[in-house]
Design an enzyme around this catalytic site. Structure first.
Site, mmCIF file in Angstrom:
data_model
loop_
_atom_site.group_PDB
_atom_site.id
_atom_site.type_symbol
_atom_site.label_atom_id
_atom_site.label_comp_id
_atom_site.label_asym_id
_atom_site.label_seq_id
_atom_site.Cartn_x
_atom_site.Cartn_y
_atom_site.Cartn_z
ATOM 1 N N ASP A 1 0.851 -1.191 0.000
ATOM 2 C CA ASP A 1 0.000 0.000 0.000
ATOM 3 C C ASP A 1 0.879 1.230 0.000
ATOM 4 O O ASP A 1 1.966 1.234 0.598
ATOM 5 C CB ASP A 1 -0.909 -0.002 1.236
ATOM 6 C CG ASP A 1 -1.983 1.072 1.161
ATOM 7 O OD1 ASP A 1 -3.046 0.798 0.584
ATOM 8 O OD2 ASP A 1 -1.742 2.184 1.666
ATOM 9 N N CYS B 1 -10.818 -6.027 -9.952
ATOM 10 C CA CYS B 1 -12.190 -5.543 -9.756
ATOM 11 C C CYS B 1 -12.138 -4.085 -9.300
ATOM 12 O O CYS B 1 -13.070 -3.592 -8.647
ATOM 13 C CB CYS B 1 -12.909 -6.388 -8.714
ATOM 14 S SG CYS B 1 -13.238 -8.084 -9.244
ATOM 15 N N ASP C 1 -13.196 -7.582 -13.930
ATOM 16 C CA ASP C 1 -14.521 -6.960 -13.867
ATOM 17 C C ASP C 1 -14.511 -5.567 -14.486
ATOM 18 O O ASP C 1 -15.562 -4.995 -14.731
ATOM 19 C CB ASP C 1 -14.984 -6.869 -12.402
ATOM 20 C CG ASP C 1 -16.401 -6.325 -12.270
ATOM 21 O OD1 ASP C 1 -17.300 -6.851 -12.960
ATOM 22 O OD2 ASP C 1 -16.616 -5.379 -11.477
ATOM 23 N N GLU D 1 -14.716 0.759 -21.587
ATOM 24 C CA GLU D 1 -16.058 0.307 -21.238
ATOM 25 C C GLU D 1 -17.096 1.221 -21.888
ATOM 26 O O GLU D 1 -16.888 2.434 -21.944
ATOM 27 C CB GLU D 1 -16.235 0.314 -19.716
ATOM 28 C CG GLU D 1 -15.301 -0.648 -19.007
ATOM 29 C CD GLU D 1 -15.493 -0.653 -17.489
ATOM 30 O OE1 GLU D 1 -16.458 -0.020 -17.003
ATOM 31 O OE2 GLU D 1 -14.696 -1.297 -16.790
ATOM 32 N N HIS E 1 -18.272 -5.153 -15.136
ATOM 33 C CA HIS E 1 -18.206 -4.090 -14.123
ATOM 34 C C HIS E 1 -19.398 -4.156 -13.163
ATOM 35 O O HIS E 1 -20.150 -3.189 -13.000
ATOM 36 C CB HIS E 1 -18.144 -2.712 -14.789
ATOM 37 C CG HIS E 1 -17.532 -1.669 -13.885
ATOM 38 N ND1 HIS E 1 -16.838 -0.575 -14.356
ATOM 39 C CD2 HIS E 1 -17.504 -1.542 -12.540
ATOM 40 C CE1 HIS E 1 -16.436 0.182 -13.342
ATOM 41 N NE2 HIS E 1 -16.832 -0.403 -12.231
ATOM 42 N N GLY F 1 -19.040 -5.169 -9.859
ATOM 43 C CA GLY F 1 -18.513 -5.293 -8.499
ATOM 44 C C GLY F 1 -19.446 -4.767 -7.433
ATOM 45 O O GLY F 1 -19.661 -5.400 -6.400
#
Length: 314
Positions: free
Chosen positions: A172, A229, A255, A260, A278, A280
């Site tokens: 992270d 995702c 996903d 898109e 998509h 999720g």
């Protein structure tokens, strides 16, 4: 009367609650020039992923200076020019908690689909094929899950993975989060090198480009899978296709896509890829929570008055 444009749809129960608060709600999807005209008339615009609130749209709103609040129903704000909006005294908020569980569960679902060939055997059986010997899978128990980004959704994924008997490592940008002692912090290269499943939970930044490209995919195990995702663009799709075709990784669960709603057909139809459109955050429970959070946001901001200046996105 405060006027609200719900441009990407919302649960009818939430819309009715807003109306009962004495607010005018326009529940219609506008695009292009129609949206540019409508944005001049409203105090609030509520969007999901479909509507992009970019500088050009904000400039149209500024012609009347009526728009006070942009609400993104969901996690992330990458479809909104937040800094430019705030600079012009338009507050930007989202609903970061509403869909965390839904996205986490879909992430796990893609891991199961890939590890047990659910996505592929489902298709071949419908074609009249019985390929039992071909689909020898693997168990998730005992495997290592590498999370890139360790925010709300990744933490929900980690909890579920650990229940399944997986070891969880993560990377992270904030560094090690010491309160999560059951998950091990590693640098990005170590996560890619050690993980049997790599799952991305980071925003896409157009300035920085893809986080996972050709070099990163080469670091991964040949038996490893990658799951996205999060956002289209965080994985270089050309590099991913090459890695799949050359056997550098075992497969991918996707996903989200760069383009898109017209994703790369080679990826969608690839035998090593499990795909969803998509979805999720598209669960009944998540949609209800999103609606509830949006109602609370609007109620707080307008019954108390939207405070201009120094607005911060959350």
């Amino acid at each position: 009367m405060i006027k609200i444009l719900v441009n990407d749809g919302m649960k009818i129960e939430a819309i009715e609650k807003l109306k009962k608060m004495g607010l005018e709600v326009i529940d219609k999807h506008y695009v292009g020039e129609e949206l540019e005209e409508k944005i001049k008339e409203v105090d609030v615009i509520i969007v999901r992923s479909a509507t992009k609130v970019r500088k050009n749209l904000i400039d149209e709103a500024l012609k009347t200076k009526k728009l006070k609040l942009v609400v993104r129903g969901g996690v992330g704000l990458d479809n909104i020019d937040v800094e430019y909006a705030e600079k012009n005294n338009i507050k930007v908020l989202n609903t970061p908690n509403a869909s965390s569980v839904s996205v986490a569960e879909l992430t796990i679902a893609h891991m199961f689909a890939l590890s047990r060939f659910v996505y592929l055997s489902n298709l071949t059986m419908r074609e009249g094929k019985w390929e039992k010997k071909k689909y020898q899978g693997i168990e998730l128990a005992g495997k290592t899950l590498g999370l890139i980004g360790f925010g709300r959704i990744a933490k929900e994924v980690a909890k579920r993975a650990q229940v399944l008997g997986m070891k969880v490592i993560y990377n992270d940008k904030l560094g090690e989060l010491k309160e999560y002692k059951t998950c091990k912090y590693c640098n990005l290269q170590e996560v890619l090198k050690q993980a049997d499943f790599v799952s991305l939970h980071i925003p896409f930044c157009s300035k920085e480009g893809a986080t996972i490209g050709k070099e990163e995919l080469k670091i991964m195990k040949k038996e490893a899978y990658i799951i996205n995702c999060a956002r289209g663009g965080v994985i270089d799709e050309k590099a991913l296709l090459d890695a799949l075709n050359e056997g550098e990784i075992a497969g991918a669960g996707l996903d989200v896509f760069e383009n898109e709603p017209n994703p790369n057909e080679d990826l969608v139809n690839h035998p090593k890829v499990s795909v969803t459109p998509h979805i999720g955050g598209t669960t009944k429970e998540a949609q209800e929570r999103i609606g509830e959070e949006i109602v609370k946001i609007v109620e707080k901001e307008f019954l108390g008055g939207v405070q201009n200046g120094n607005a911060k996105a959350v």
